[in-house]
Design a protein around this motif. Structure first.
Motif, PDB file in Angstrom:
ATOM      1  N   GLU A 213      15.765 -55.868 -44.820  1.00 17.02           N
ATOM      2  CA  GLU A 213      15.374 -57.254 -45.127  1.00 17.02           C
ATOM      3  C   GLU A 213      13.886 -57.468 -44.868  1.00 17.02           C
ATOM      4  O   GLU A 213      13.211 -58.178 -45.626  1.00 17.02           O
ATOM      5  CB  GLU A 213      16.218 -58.220 -44.308  1.00 17.02           C
ATOM      6  CG  GLU A 213      17.666 -58.315 -44.788  1.00 17.02           C
ATOM      7  CD  GLU A 213      18.554 -59.150 -43.886  1.00 17.02           C
ATOM      8  OE1 GLU A 213      18.040 -59.657 -42.857  1.00 17.02           O
ATOM      9  OE2 GLU A 213      19.747 -59.300 -44.197  1.00 17.02           O
ATOM     10  N   ASN A 216      11.906 -55.821 -47.532  1.00 15.68           N
ATOM     11  CA  ASN A 216      12.052 -56.664 -48.714  1.00 15.68           C
ATOM     12  C   ASN A 216      11.149 -57.893 -48.603  1.00 15.68           C
ATOM     13  O   ASN A 216      10.474 -58.276 -49.566  1.00 15.68           O
ATOM     14  CB  ASN A 216      13.517 -57.080 -48.862  1.00 15.68           C
ATOM     15  CG  ASN A 216      13.763 -57.920 -50.099  1.00 15.68           C
ATOM     16  OD1 ASN A 216      13.403 -57.521 -51.195  1.00 15.68           O
ATOM     17  ND2 ASN A 216      14.364 -59.078 -49.927  1.00 15.68           N
ATOM     18  N   LYS A 231       6.895 -51.537 -51.535  1.00 11.50           N
ATOM     19  CA  LYS A 231       7.506 -51.129 -52.808  1.00 11.50           C
ATOM     20  C   LYS A 231       7.780 -49.623 -52.816  1.00 11.50           C
ATOM     21  O   LYS A 231       8.873 -49.178 -53.196  1.00 11.50           O
ATOM     22  CB  LYS A 231       6.581 -51.509 -53.983  1.00 11.50           C
ATOM     23  CG  LYS A 231       6.551 -52.999 -54.259  1.00 11.50           C
ATOM     24  CD  LYS A 231       5.481 -53.372 -55.279  1.00 11.50           C
ATOM     25  CE  LYS A 231       5.877 -53.025 -56.684  1.00 11.50           C
ATOM     26  NZ  LYS A 231       4.924 -53.588 -57.672  1.00 11.50           N
ATOM     27  N   LEU A 234      10.759 -48.861 -50.453  1.00 13.39           N
ATOM     28  CA  LEU A 234      12.044 -49.328 -51.000  1.00 13.39           C
ATOM     29  C   LEU A 234      12.518 -48.405 -52.124  1.00 13.39           C
ATOM     30  O   LEU A 234      13.713 -48.114 -52.228  1.00 13.39           O
ATOM     31  CB  LEU A 234      11.911 -50.769 -51.497  1.00 13.39           C
ATOM     32  CG  LEU A 234      11.811 -51.827 -50.388  1.00 13.39           C
ATOM     33  CD1 LEU A 234      11.317 -53.158 -50.950  1.00 13.39           C
ATOM     34  CD2 LEU A 234      13.160 -52.020 -49.685  1.00 13.39           C
ATOM     35  N   ALA A 241      18.860 -49.937 -50.773  1.00 16.86           N
ATOM     36  CA  ALA A 241      18.038 -51.147 -50.774  1.00 16.86           C
ATOM     37  C   ALA A 241      18.408 -52.115 -51.893  1.00 16.86           C
ATOM     38  O   ALA A 241      17.989 -53.276 -51.880  1.00 16.86           O
ATOM     39  CB  ALA A 241      16.560 -50.776 -50.901  1.00 16.86           C
ATOM     40  N   VAL A 244      19.914 -55.835 -51.235  1.00 14.03           N
ATOM     41  CA  VAL A 244      18.926 -56.767 -50.691  1.00 14.03           C
ATOM     42  C   VAL A 244      17.971 -57.219 -51.796  1.00 14.03           C
ATOM     43  O   VAL A 244      17.622 -58.398 -51.896  1.00 14.03           O
ATOM     44  CB  VAL A 244      18.137 -56.095 -49.539  1.00 14.03           C
ATOM     45  CG1 VAL A 244      17.024 -57.009 -49.049  1.00 14.03           C
ATOM     46  CG2 VAL A 244      19.068 -55.741 -48.385  1.00 14.03           C
ATOM     47  N   LEU A 245      17.557 -56.279 -52.628  1.00 14.09           N
ATOM     48  CA  LEU A 245      16.632 -56.599 -53.718  1.00 14.09           C
ATOM     49  C   LEU A 245      17.260 -57.538 -54.739  1.00 14.09           C
ATOM     50  O   LEU A 245      16.591 -58.445 -55.255  1.00 14.09           O
ATOM     51  CB  LEU A 245      16.169 -55.302 -54.401  1.00 14.09           C
ATOM     52  CG  LEU A 245      15.252 -54.403 -53.581  1.00 14.09           C
ATOM     53  CD1 LEU A 245      15.221 -52.992 -54.154  1.00 14.09           C
ATOM     54  CD2 LEU A 245      13.837 -54.978 -53.535  1.00 14.09           C
ATOM     55  N   ASN A 248      16.877 -61.192 -54.327  1.00 19.29           N
ATOM     56  CA  ASN A 248      15.585 -61.788 -54.700  1.00 19.29           C
ATOM     57  C   ASN A 248      15.615 -62.402 -56.100  1.00 19.29           C
ATOM     58  O   ASN A 248      14.840 -63.314 -56.404  1.00 19.29           O
ATOM     59  CB  ASN A 248      14.478 -60.728 -54.678  1.00 19.29           C
ATOM     60  CG  ASN A 248      14.174 -60.194 -53.296  1.00 19.29           C
ATOM     61  OD1 ASN A 248      14.631 -60.742 -52.297  1.00 19.29           O
ATOM     62  ND2 ASN A 248      13.413 -59.118 -53.231  1.00 19.29           N
ATOM     63  N   THR A 260      10.102 -57.186 -57.390  1.00 17.49           N
ATOM     64  CA  THR A 260      11.506 -56.774 -57.232  1.00 17.49           C
ATOM     65  C   THR A 260      11.989 -56.014 -58.457  1.00 17.49           C
ATOM     66  O   THR A 260      12.631 -54.964 -58.342  1.00 17.49           O
ATOM     67  CB  THR A 260      12.396 -58.011 -56.991  1.00 17.49           C
ATOM     68  OG1 THR A 260      11.964 -58.678 -55.791  1.00 17.49           O
ATOM     69  CG2 THR A 260      13.856 -57.609 -56.849  1.00 17.49           C
TER      70      THR A 260
END
Length: 542
Positions: A213, A216, A231, A234, A241, A244-245, A248, A260
Motif C-alpha cells: 500500500e 502504491n 513504479k 511494483l 501488487a 492494490v493497483l 486506484n 497505475t
C-alpha cells in the motif's frame, strides 16, 4: 628480563580457575604472547576447562586487549564463540556484565543466533551509552534478531541526530518486518527523499499489505524520482501488487490513474483487463488516462470482448486512437476485422482519420487485413507516399512479402521537398509515443532522432546538436529532469531548447523542470498543431 617459568604459569592458571581469581588469571594471560606454542595451547586448554562464567570473560579479555596475539591464535575467538553458543545463559550474563567493557563478540553472536532473550539486555545497553559506533552495532544486531519487542526502541532512532543511526534503524525495522514495523517506517517518510528511497526498498522486499500500500501511495508523490522508483518496484513485484493497483482505478486523480495503468500494463496480469475496460466505459475526460488505458490493454491478452477496443479509433485525440490501434492489433480477430472495415468503407472524414492512424501506428495485422481492399488502398495512399521513410519502407517490405506488389509499388513516393530536414531529438520510454513522434515530427518537416533510453540520447547529444530536444518526465534510471540537467552541462537553454512533454500536471514537477533548465512544458497528449505551436516559440517550423 627474567625468563618465564612456563610450568609455574600453568599451575597459576589452574589455581586461578579453582579460586575464581580473574585478576590474577589476567596477569598470567598477559604473558601468553611471550611463551612457546605448546605452552600457549596448554594454558588455553586449562582455561577452557573452567566454569564458563569464569572462562568467557577471560577469553573476551584476550580477544580485545591483545588483538595482535589473537589474530595469530584464531582458536581464542573460536572457543569464545563456541562457548557463547553452547551456553546461552552465559551469553546473557556476559552482555549484562558491567566488568566486560567490549561486548562486540557477545552482541554479534546474539544477532547471528537471532537470540530474542537478549533483546531486553541490548535495549538496556542502548540506554546507557552515547557511543554512536556502539549504538549502531546494537541496532544492527537487534535487526538481525528481529524481535518485535525492539520496535519502539528502533523507532526512536529513526529520528536520531546521526544519519548513519537513522539508516541502521530503518534497515533494522525492515528486518523485523512486522506490520507495526512497516507502519513505523511509513510514518518516517516525507521529510528526506534519500531516506524515503531506502524505506521504499524495504517495502519492496517485505511485500506485506502495508508495504504494498505504501509503495502504491508513492505513485502519488510530487517527486518524479520517487514515483519512478515505486513504479519500477511494483512492476518487479508483479502479480502480488495487482489487487492494490486495481483499487486506484476507482479514483479520480488523473496522474495516479496514468501511473497505475502504466504499471498494470507492464505487469501484464489478466485480472487487470476488466477493471481497465470498466474505467474506459466511464469515458475519462482526461485523454492521457484514455491513452494509458489503451496502451495497457495493448500489453494484455484480451480473450473476450476485444471488439470494444474499436471505439478507441474514433477518439478525439490522435494519441488515444494510436494506443487503441495497438491494442486492436495485439488482439486482432475476425470480428474486429469486420468492424474496422465497416468503419472505413464509407470513405468519409472519420474513415480517412482512422486510416491515417492505422498507417502511423504501424499495426501490421490490421494493415495486412485491409490491404487487399481498394477503398483502403485509396485512403492509405493519401498518407503513405509522404510518410516517414522508416514507415514507408516497412509497409513496402510487408506488402511485398504478402504478394501485394502493385500496392507496394504505388506507395513509393518522393519527399514534399528536396531540402535537408533539421534534426529534432525526442526521448520517451514509451515506444508508442516514439512512433507518434516519428510521424508527427516528419509531418512538421523535421528529421526525428528517437531514443527510448535517455542514456543513449546523452551519448548522441555529446556528438551532435539537434535543433531541439523533446523529453518525457517519468522515465526509469534517468528522469527527464535529470536528462535536462545533463544536457545543460553541454548546451545552454539558448543554444539547445528543451521541451518537456509530459502527462504530469503537478506544480512541483513543473518547478523542478524549470530549475533543471527546461525551456517550456507541453502537456500530453500532443498533436501536430500543439507541437508546432510549442516548438515554434524557439525554432522555425513549417
Amino acid at each position: 628480563m627474567a625468563e618465564l617459568n612456563t610450568e609455574h604459569m600453568v599451575e597459576e592458571i589452574q589455581a586461578n580457575i579453582q579460586t575464581g581469581d580473574a585478576l590474577k588469571a589476567r596477569l598470567v594471560l598477559d604473558h601468553l604472547g611471550e611463551v612457546d606454542k605448546k605452552t600457549q595451547n596448554r594454558l588455553l586448554y586449562e582455561l577452557s576447562r573452567g566454569d564458563m562464567t569464569f572462562t568467557v570473560p577471560l577469553l573476551n579479555y584476550l580477544l580485545t586487549a591483545h588483538p595482535e596475539l589473537t589474530a595469530g591464535l584464531p582458536i581464542i575467538r573460536e572457543t569464545l564463540i563456541s562457548n557463547l553458543i553452547a551456553y546461552p545463559h552465559v551469553l546473557l550474563q556476559s552482555l549484562a556484565n558491567p566488568d566486560i567493557a567490549d561486548k562486540t563478540v557477545m552482541i554479534e553472536t546474539a544477532g547471528e543466533l537471532k537470540f530474542e532473550e537478549a533483546t531486553t539486555v541490548l535495549i538496556d545497553l542502548l540506554a546507557h551509552t552515547k557511543d554512536n559506533a556502539f549504538i549502531k552495532l546494537i541496532i544492527d544486531n537487534l535487526g538481525l534478531i528481529g524481535d518485535p519487542e525492539s520496535i519502539n526502541t528502533l523507532t526512536d532512532y529513526l529520528y536520531a541526530a546521526d544519519r548513519e543511526l537513522i539508516t541502521s534503524a530503518i534497515h533494522a525495522l525492515g528486518q523485523v518486518g512486522t506490520n507495526t514495523a512497516m507502519h513505523r517506517l511509513a510514518e518516517r517518510m516525507g521529510t528526506d527523499n534519500e531516506l524515503d528511497l531506502i524505506i521504499l526498498g524495504i517495502f519492496a522486499d517485505v511485500q506485506d499489505q502495508v508495504s504494498l500500500e505504501k509503495l502504491n501511495d508513492t505513485l502519488r508523490s510530487h517527486h518524479a524520482h520517487m514515483r519512478i522508483y515505486a513504479k519500477d518496484e511494483l512492476v518487479r513485484i508483479g502479480i502480488k501488487a495487482v489487487p492494490v493497483l486495481i483499487e486506484n482505478l476507482k479514483e479520480g486523480d488523473s496522474d495516479l490513474l496514468v501511473h497505475t495503468l502504466n504499471v498494470l500494463g507492464e505487469i501484464g496480469d489478466e485480472s487487470a483487463i476488466m477493471p481497465i475496460r470498466a474505467l474506459l466505459n466511464t469515458m475519462p475526460r482526461n485523454a492521457n488516462v484514455r491513452f494509458a488505458a489503451y496502451e495497457a490493454l495493448a500489453l494484455l491478452p484480451l480473450r473476450k470482448g476485444a471488439y470494444t477496443l474499436a471505439a478507441g479509433l474514433t477518439d478525439s485525440e490522435d494519441h488515444v486512437c494510436t494506443a487503441a490501434a495497438r491494442a486492436i492489433d495485439r488482439n486482432f480477430n475476425e470480428i474486429l476485422a469486420a468492424g474496422i472495415k465497416n468503419m472505413i468503407r464509407a470513405q468519409n472524414d472519420e474513415a480517412r482519420h482512422i486510416v491515417k492512424i492505422i498507417v502511423n501506428a504501424q499495426v501490421d495485422n490490421v494493415f495486412l487485413n485491409l490491404a487487399p481492399e481498394d477503398y483502403f488502398q485509396e485512403l492509405a495512399l493519401v498518407y503513405l507516399p509522404h510518410a516517414h521513410r522508416d514507415i514507408k519502407n516497412h509497409y513496402i517490405g510487408l506488402l511485398q512479402q504478402k504478394g501485394l506488389e502493385d500496392f507496394a509499388a504505388r506507395i513509393s513516393g518522393e519527399e514534399l521537398d528536396g531540402k535537408t530536414r533539421v534534426k529534432v531529438c525526442a526521448v520517451d520510454d514509451s515506444r508508442m509515443i516514439l512512433n507518434i513522434y516519428k510521424a508527427t515530427l516528419h509531418e512538421l518537416g523535421f528529421d526525428p532522432v528517437l531514443f527510448e533510453f535517455p542514456a543513449g540520447a546523452l551519448e548522441w547529444l555529446a556528438k551532435e546538436k539537434p535543433a531541439m530536444v523533446l523529453t518525457d518526465l517519468n522515465m526509469p534510471e534517468i528522469s527527464g529532469i535529470e536528462l535536462t540537467k545533463r544536457i545543460r552541462a553541454i548546451y545552454s537553454a539558448e543554444t539547445l531548447p528543451v521541451i518537456m512533454v509530459t502527462t504530469q500536471s503537478d506544480v512541483q514537477d513543473h518547478e523542478a523542470a524549470a530549475a533543471a533548465g527546461v525551456n517550456t512544458l507541453l502537456i500530453k497528449p500532443f498533436n501536430a498543431e500543439s507541437l508546432r505551436t510549442a516548438m515554434g516559440k524557439f525554432i522555425k517550423v513549417n
